[in-house]
Scaffold this motif. Structure first.
Motif, short mmCIF file in Angstrom:
data_model
loop_
_atom_site.label_atom_id
_atom_site.label_comp_id
_atom_site.label_asym_id
_atom_site.label_seq_id
_atom_site.Cartn_x
_atom_site.Cartn_y
_atom_site.Cartn_z
N VAL A 1 -10.63 1.26 -5.20
CA VAL A 1 -11.00 2.67 -5.03
C VAL A 1 -10.59 3.20 -3.65
N GLN A 2 -10.95 2.47 -2.62
CA GLN A 2 -10.67 2.97 -1.25
C GLN A 2 -9.27 2.62 -0.75
N GLY A 3 -8.57 1.73 -1.43
CA GLY A 3 -7.28 1.27 -0.90
C GLY A 3 -7.52 0.40 0.33
N GLU B 1 0.83 -1.21 0.00
CA GLU B 1 0.00 0.00 0.00
C GLU B 1 0.86 1.25 0.00
N GLN B 2 0.35 2.28 -0.67
CA GLN B 2 1.04 3.58 -0.64
C GLN B 2 0.65 4.28 0.65
N HIS B 3 1.67 4.58 1.44
CA HIS B 3 1.40 5.16 2.76
C HIS B 3 2.66 5.87 3.22
N THR C 1 -1.69 -5.31 -11.33
CA THR C 1 -0.33 -4.93 -11.76
C THR C 1 0.58 -4.81 -10.54
N ALA C 2 0.09 -4.13 -9.50
CA ALA C 2 0.90 -3.95 -8.27
C ALA C 2 1.26 -5.32 -7.67
N THR C 3 0.28 -6.23 -7.66
CA THR C 3 0.55 -7.57 -7.10
C THR C 3 1.64 -8.27 -7.91
N ILE D 1 -0.88 -8.48 1.44
CA ILE D 1 -2.29 -8.08 1.52
C ILE D 1 -2.54 -6.92 0.57
N MET D 2 -3.57 -7.04 -0.24
CA MET D 2 -3.89 -6.03 -1.24
C MET D 2 -5.11 -5.21 -0.83
N GLY D 3 -5.12 -3.94 -1.30
CA GLY D 3 -6.24 -3.05 -0.97
C GLY D 3 -7.30 -3.02 -2.07
N HIS D 4 -8.37 -2.32 -1.78
CA HIS D 4 -9.49 -2.15 -2.71
C HIS D 4 -9.12 -1.17 -3.82
N THR E 1 4.55 -2.39 5.89
CA THR E 1 3.84 -1.82 4.73
C THR E 1 4.90 -1.45 3.70
N ILE E 2 4.68 -1.91 2.48
CA ILE E 2 5.68 -1.63 1.44
C ILE E 2 4.98 -1.00 0.23
N GLU E 3 5.74 -0.24 -0.55
CA GLU E 3 5.13 0.34 -1.75
C GLU E 3 6.07 0.31 -2.95
N ILE E 4 5.45 0.34 -4.11
CA ILE E 4 6.21 0.37 -5.37
C ILE E 4 6.38 1.84 -5.73
N SER F 1 -1.60 5.78 -8.66
CA SER F 1 -1.44 4.40 -8.18
C SER F 1 -1.53 3.44 -9.36
N LEU F 2 -1.11 2.20 -9.11
CA LEU F 2 -1.16 1.14 -10.14
C LEU F 2 -2.47 0.38 -10.01
N ASN F 3 -2.85 -0.28 -11.08
CA ASN F 3 -3.94 -1.25 -11.00
C ASN F 3 -3.54 -2.31 -9.97
#
Ligand SMILES: C[S@@+](CC[C@H](N)C(=O)[O-])C[C@H]1O[C@@H](n2cnc3c(N)ncnc32)[C@H](O)[C@@H]1O
Length: 170
Positions: free
Chosen positions: A123-125, A98-100, A153-155, A118-121, A137-140, A148-150
């Motif tokens: 729209v809401q993340g 997640e982007q955080h 795609t992020a997975t 763990i992946m987020g929704h 928590t990690i982000e690309i 943000s990525l689809n």
């Protein structure tokens, strides 16, 4: 051979192939409890098959067999209402993708061998409640204008990196 005998033969063959795949699986999982599009979850199941992960854990409302293009028949799909409890009970390290502000960039992160990503929704993340239950928590990192990525795609990017770190060590 009648139809029922053919089906039994096909199912036996599928089980045999799956057993062979199971030997090569990495001890990593993906968890999704909220999603807007079945196609994204289907795409993630295809990616899980490509990297041969242990399992994907889903809330039943996000899973639609027909969006998986057949990849689901080779995978361990676990349906669970509370995906976090499932992963904790099974001794996974929980990693929120997640982007955080507290996120670690993906390329600085060493994935524990037994990771649950763990992946987020779409729209809401991810909810804060879920983020707080994860160990990391990690982000690309992204550099363009799109924020943000689809989710599929992020997975794929995260699983590629997990696989790069661990597949070579087996
Ligand atoms: C389209 S994004 C959600 C965007 C949402 N509007 C938000 O602001 O949080 C869907 C999911 O994909 C994952 N994702 C997308 N881009 C990401 C990135 N650059 N780094 C980490 N996860 C990402 C996260 O799990 C996110 O919850």
């Amino acid at each position: 051979m009648n139809n029922s005998a053919k089906n039994i033969y096909k199912e036996e063959k599928r089980k045999k192939i799956k057993q062979e795949l199971d030997i090569k699986r990495l001890p990593c999982a993906v968890g999704i409890s909220e999603s807007k599009f079945f196609e994204n979850v289907g795409g993630i199941i295809r990616t899980i098959n490509a990297f041969l992960l242990q399992e994907i854990v889903l809330d039943e409302k996000v899973y639609n067999k027909y969006a998986c293009a057949g990849a689901d028949k080779w995978e361990n799909i676990i349906i669970q209402k509370d995906i976090i409890s499932y992963f904790k009970k099974n001794n996974y390290t929980l990693i929120a993708l997640e982007q955080h502000e507290k996120s670690i960039p993906l390329w600085d992160f060493k994935f524990p061998l037994k990771s649950a990503i763990i992946m987020g929704h779409e729209v809401q993340g991810m909810t804060d409640e879920m983020l707080n239950q994860c160990d990391f928590t990690i982000e690309i990192p992204q550099y363009g204008l799109v924020e943000s990525l689809n989710v599929s795609t992020a997975t794929s990017i995260a699983l590629y990196e997990y696989s790069r770190q661990h597949r070579a060590c087996l």
